[in-house]
Design a protein around this motif. Structure first.
Motif, PDB file in Angstrom:
ATOM      1  N   ALA A  83       2.870  -2.819  20.337  1.00  0.00           N
ATOM      2  CA  ALA A  83       1.615  -2.304  19.800  1.00  0.00           C
ATOM      3  C   ALA A  83       1.006  -1.276  20.743  1.00  0.00           C
ATOM      4  CB  ALA A  83       0.635  -3.454  19.564  1.00  0.00           C
ATOM      5  N   LEU A  84       0.115  -0.477  20.198  1.00  0.00           N
ATOM      6  CA  LEU A  84      -0.751   0.416  20.961  1.00  0.00           C
ATOM      7  C   LEU A  84      -2.061   0.511  20.196  1.00  0.00           C
ATOM      8  CD1 LEU A  84      -0.194   3.746  22.707  1.00  0.00           C
ATOM      9  CD2 LEU A  84      -1.765   3.704  20.785  1.00  0.00           C
ATOM     10  N   TYR A  85      -3.190   0.423  20.905  1.00  0.00           N
ATOM     11  CA  TYR A  85      -4.504   0.435  20.273  1.00  0.00           C
ATOM     12  C   TYR A  85      -5.329   1.617  20.768  1.00  0.00           C
ATOM     13  CZ  TYR A  85      -3.182  -4.457  19.523  1.00  0.00           C
ATOM     14  OH  TYR A  85      -2.506  -5.597  19.175  1.00  0.00           O
ATOM     15  N   PHE A  86      -6.078   2.224  19.843  1.00  0.00           N
ATOM     16  CA  PHE A  86      -7.032   3.260  20.243  1.00  0.00           C
ATOM     17  C   PHE A  86      -8.089   3.398  19.155  1.00  0.00           C
ATOM     18  CE2 PHE A  86      -3.990   5.487  17.622  1.00  0.00           C
ATOM     19  CZ  PHE A  86      -4.710   6.485  16.972  1.00  0.00           C
ATOM     20  N   ARG A  87      -9.241   3.917  19.524  1.00  0.00           N
ATOM     21  CA  ARG A  87     -10.316   4.158  18.557  1.00  0.00           C
ATOM     22  C   ARG A  87     -10.394   5.643  18.239  1.00  0.00           C
ATOM     23  NH1 ARG A  87     -13.278  -0.255  17.402  1.00  0.00           N
ATOM     24  NH2 ARG A  87     -13.164  -1.976  18.903  1.00  0.00           N
ATOM     25  N   GLU A  88     -10.404   5.941  16.950  1.00  0.00           N
ATOM     26  CA  GLU A  88     -10.577   7.332  16.536  1.00  0.00           C
ATOM     27  C   GLU A  88     -12.052   7.712  16.731  1.00  0.00           C
ATOM     28  OE1 GLU A  88     -12.251   8.210  13.391  1.00  0.00           O
ATOM     29  OE2 GLU A  88     -12.951   6.158  13.583  1.00  0.00           O
ATOM     30  N   PRO A  89     -12.429   8.982  16.581  1.00  0.00           N
ATOM     31  CA  PRO A  89     -13.768   9.425  16.976  1.00  0.00           C
ATOM     32  C   PRO A  89     -14.938   8.715  16.290  1.00  0.00           C
ATOM     33  CG  PRO A  89     -12.332  11.312  16.715  1.00  0.00           C
ATOM     34  CD  PRO A  89     -11.559  10.133  16.228  1.00  0.00           C
ATOM     35  N   ASN A  90     -14.736   8.176  15.090  1.00  0.00           N
ATOM     36  CA  ASN A  90     -15.803   7.431  14.425  1.00  0.00           C
ATOM     37  C   ASN A  90     -15.858   5.958  14.844  1.00  0.00           C
ATOM     38  OD1 ASN A  90     -17.516   9.022  12.608  1.00  0.00           O
ATOM     39  ND2 ASN A  90     -15.600   9.593  11.600  1.00  0.00           N
ATOM     40  N   GLY A  91     -14.998   5.585  15.781  1.00  0.00           N
ATOM     41  CA  GLY A  91     -15.068   4.241  16.347  1.00  0.00           C
ATOM     42  C   GLY A  91     -14.226   3.187  15.670  1.00  0.00           C
ATOM     43  N   ILE A  92     -13.396   3.581  14.721  1.00  0.00           N
ATOM     44  CA  ILE A  92     -12.544   2.611  14.019  1.00  0.00           C
ATOM     45  C   ILE A  92     -11.284   2.369  14.839  1.00  0.00           C
ATOM     46  CG2 ILE A  92     -11.195   2.194  11.922  1.00  0.00           C
ATOM     47  CD1 ILE A  92     -13.269   3.947  10.449  1.00  0.00           C
ATOM     48  N   LEU A  93     -10.901   1.088  14.963  1.00  0.00           N
ATOM     49  CA  LEU A  93      -9.765   0.721  15.803  1.00  0.00           C
ATOM     50  C   LEU A  93      -8.462   0.858  15.019  1.00  0.00           C
ATOM     51  CD1 LEU A  93      -8.846  -0.354  18.568  1.00  0.00           C
ATOM     52  CD2 LEU A  93      -9.122  -2.683  17.649  1.00  0.00           C
ATOM     53  N   PHE A  94      -7.565   1.711  15.539  1.00  0.00           N
ATOM     54  CA  PHE A  94      -6.230   1.906  14.987  1.00  0.00           C
ATOM     55  C   PHE A  94      -5.209   1.256  15.916  1.00  0.00           C
ATOM     56  CE2 PHE A  94      -7.162   6.235  12.697  1.00  0.00           C
ATOM     57  CZ  PHE A  94      -7.877   5.565  11.718  1.00  0.00           C
ATOM     58  N   GLU A  95      -4.105   0.848  15.334  1.00  0.00           N
ATOM     59  CA  GLU A  95      -2.986   0.299  16.093  1.00  0.00           C
ATOM     60  C   GLU A  95      -1.708   0.934  15.583  1.00  0.00           C
ATOM     61  OE1 GLU A  95      -0.615  -3.998  16.614  1.00  0.00           O
ATOM     62  OE2 GLU A  95      -2.687  -3.974  15.893  1.00  0.00           O
ATOM     63  N   LEU A  96      -0.762   1.173  16.468  1.00  0.00           N
ATOM     64  CA  LEU A  96       0.579   1.599  16.099  1.00  0.00           C
ATOM     65  C   LEU A  96       1.532   0.476  16.463  1.00  0.00           C
ATOM     66  CD1 LEU A  96       0.581   5.300  17.392  1.00  0.00           C
ATOM     67  CD2 LEU A  96      -0.174   4.416  15.171  1.00  0.00           C
ATOM     68  N   SER A  97       2.242  -0.065  15.470  1.00  0.00           N
ATOM     69  CA  SER A  97       3.075  -1.254  15.666  1.00  0.00           C
ATOM     70  C   SER A  97       4.502  -1.013  15.186  1.00  0.00           C
ATOM     71  CB  SER A  97       2.490  -2.448  14.910  1.00  0.00           C
ATOM     72  OG  SER A  97       1.224  -2.788  15.392  1.00  0.00           O
ATOM     73  N   THR A  98       5.462  -1.578  15.888  1.00  0.00           N
ATOM     74  CA  THR A  98       6.866  -1.433  15.505  1.00  0.00           C
ATOM     75  C   THR A  98       7.244  -2.415  14.401  1.00  0.00           C
ATOM     76  OG1 THR A  98       7.558  -2.985  17.239  1.00  0.00           O
ATOM     77  CG2 THR A  98       7.563  -0.640  17.793  1.00  0.00           C
ATOM     78  N   ASP A  99       8.176  -1.984  13.547  1.00  0.00           N
ATOM     79  CA  ASP A  99       8.737  -2.891  12.544  1.00  0.00           C
ATOM     80  C   ASP A  99       9.593  -3.973  13.189  1.00  0.00           C
ATOM     81  OD1 ASP A  99       7.541  -1.440  10.557  1.00  0.00           O
ATOM     82  OD2 ASP A  99       9.400  -0.793   9.575  1.00  0.00           O
ATOM     83  N   THR A 100      10.147  -3.653  14.354  1.00  0.00           N
ATOM     84  CA  THR A 100      11.067  -4.569  15.026  1.00  0.00           C
ATOM     85  C   THR A 100      10.374  -5.254  16.205  1.00  0.00           C
ATOM     86  OG1 THR A 100      11.801  -2.711  16.383  1.00  0.00           O
ATOM     87  CG2 THR A 100      13.082  -3.200  14.396  1.00  0.00           C
ATOM     88  N   PRO A 101      10.810  -6.435  16.636  1.00  0.00           N
ATOM     89  CA  PRO A 101      11.930  -7.202  16.074  1.00  0.00           C
ATOM     90  C   PRO A 101      11.579  -8.024  14.831  1.00  0.00           C
ATOM     91  CG  PRO A 101      11.057  -8.336  17.982  1.00  0.00           C
ATOM     92  CD  PRO A 101      10.315  -7.023  17.895  1.00  0.00           C
ATOM     93  N   GLY A 102      10.300  -8.323  14.572  1.00  0.00           N
ATOM     94  CA  GLY A 102       9.919  -9.037  13.360  1.00  0.00           C
ATOM     95  C   GLY A 102       9.579 -10.495  13.610  1.00  0.00           C
ATOM     96  N   PHE A 103       9.045 -11.136  12.583  1.00  0.00           N
ATOM     97  CA  PHE A 103       8.556 -12.509  12.717  1.00  0.00           C
ATOM     98  C   PHE A 103       9.656 -13.557  12.713  1.00  0.00           C
ATOM     99  CE2 PHE A 103       4.522 -10.623  10.996  1.00  0.00           C
ATOM    100  CZ  PHE A 103       3.801 -10.825  12.165  1.00  0.00           C
ATOM    101  N   ASP A 104      10.885 -13.179  12.348  1.00  0.00           N
ATOM    102  CA  ASP A 104      11.969 -14.154  12.352  1.00  0.00           C
ATOM    103  C   ASP A 104      12.722 -14.168  13.675  1.00  0.00           C
ATOM    104  OD1 ASP A 104      13.137 -11.686  12.069  1.00  0.00           O
ATOM    105  OD2 ASP A 104      14.421 -12.225  10.372  1.00  0.00           O
ATOM    106  N   ILE A 105      12.154 -13.587  14.704  1.00  0.00           N
ATOM    107  CA  ILE A 105      12.812 -13.587  16.017  1.00  0.00           C
ATOM    108  C   ILE A 105      12.805 -14.982  16.637  1.00  0.00           C
ATOM    109  CG2 ILE A 105      10.722 -12.932  17.297  1.00  0.00           C
ATOM    110  CD1 ILE A 105      12.504 -11.327  19.178  1.00  0.00           C
ATOM    111  N   ASP A 106      11.825 -15.815  16.292  1.00  0.00           N
ATOM    112  CA  ASP A 106      11.759 -17.159  16.881  1.00  0.00           C
ATOM    113  C   ASP A 106      11.716 -18.262  15.832  1.00  0.00           C
ATOM    114  OD1 ASP A 106       9.233 -16.603  15.953  1.00  0.00           O
ATOM    115  OD2 ASP A 106       8.173 -17.295  17.737  1.00  0.00           O
TER     116      ASP A 106
END
Length: 323
Positions: free
Chosen positions: A266-289
């Motif tokens: 993940a990576l988190y940042f706020r755009e100029p109006n203050g809304i929190l955005f995240e960039l997340s990878t599709d991998t490895p996924g929820f079935d890893i464990d």
């Protein structure tokens, strides 16, 4: 580099038990991961999605008992859409909401799609949107171990609606930094305000859109239960995510840098109006464990927290989710 669409949307709840009842029993979504808030491990983090926990299908909830309610306003993610296959499915849901006393509107057009707005018991603003064969980002697979017929089931996330005082700063980040494309507009359903702007990414379609509503008359939102904490966008893999980290850091916007959530980067940042955005990878996924068949059945902890499982479980309040 192109973002693939919406990865997940994270929301606040004050009552995980009722939250589970609403999203699994009424909406028919699958609990695909029961974990903890990695930044506050004394609280739960629940993930609901499609049959396989696919990227682009998950609503996640941070459980914060006793949390006050949300005061709506700008600098917010005002509503989140959930995709269904057809307008016929919307008609099914309209009847189901009436049977369960779920507050809802009539079926209306938004961005030239048939939609049905409703809200959960904490006031979370949600919209069902019918794909009706539209091309674009592929949908997920509806969960079939529920009383909701599979042909009417929820198959993924649709557009998120951002509410801001001025759309220009947010639109600039979407286009110039994140690579979204302007795709048109549609009339506001809230009165005499500017048209809602539509921005799209990747292959397009409902699973790849951000809508921006301009409301200069409102104060900033005060986030509480039922409010949206952040929206995450899909990055295919860790290599491309590293390039996105560089790009975001080059803009000078405050950001988290790469964060390892184990199930995704993940990576988190706020755009100029203050809304929190995240960039997340599709991998490895929820079935890893957990196997796909057993998703959400046990308390899952990433390896860097597993060593503290006994201590974490002692601090967590008892949580009974009747499946």
């Amino acid at each position: 580099m192109n973002l693939l669409g919406i990865h997940h949307v994270s929301i606040l709840t004050g009552k995980a038990e009722r939250n589970f009842e609403f999203y699994t029993k009424i909406l028919g979504m699958r609990l695909v991961k029961k974990s903890v808030n990695q930044d506050e491990t004394s609280t739960y983090h629940l993930f609901y999605g499609d049959a396989k926990g696919s990227p682009g299908t998950e609503l996640t909830f941070f459980d914060i008992p006793g949390l006050g309610h949300t005061y709506p306003g700008v600098s917010s993610i005002t509503s989140t859409s959930l995709r269904v296959k057809t307008t016929e499915a919307l008609e099914y849901w309209q009847k189901r909401f009436e049977a369960y006393n779920v507050e809802h509107e009539e079926i209306k057009k938004r961005a030239n799609r048939d939609t049905l707005a409703f809200q959960d018991f904490e006031g979370t603003q949600l919209i069902l949107v019918a794909d009706n064969g539209e091309e674009g980002v592929a949908a997920g697979e509806a969960w079939d171990e529920t009383e909701v017929p599979k042909e009417y089931g929820i198959v993924g996330l649709g557009p998120v609606l951002l509410r801001v005082r001025s759309s220009k700063p947010t639109a600039k980040v979407l286009q110039d930094v994140l690579g979204f494309r302007y795709a048109g507009s549609y009339p506001s359903l809230e009165g005499d305000f500017p048209d809602v702007e539509v921005y799209t990414t990747g292959e397009g379609g409902a699973g790849a859109e951000v809508h921006i509503q301009t409301r200069p008359d409102l104060s900033p939102e005060k986030l509480g239960r039922g409010g949206v904490h952040h929206v995450a966008f899909r990055v295919p893999d860790e290599d491309e995510h590293a390039e996105w980290v560089k790009r975001i850091q080059q803009t000078g916007m405050m950001n988290s840098g790469k964060v390892d959530r184990f199930y995704f980067k993940a990576l988190y940042f706020r755009e100029p109006n203050g809304i929190l955005f995240e960039l997340s990878t599709d991998t490895p996924g929820f079935d890893i464990d957990e196997s796909v068949e057993a998703l959400g059945e046990n308390l899952s902890l990433p390896p860097f927290l597993e060593k503290n499982r006994e201590e974490i479980e002692k601090k967590l309040r008892p949580l009974t989710l009747d499946s």
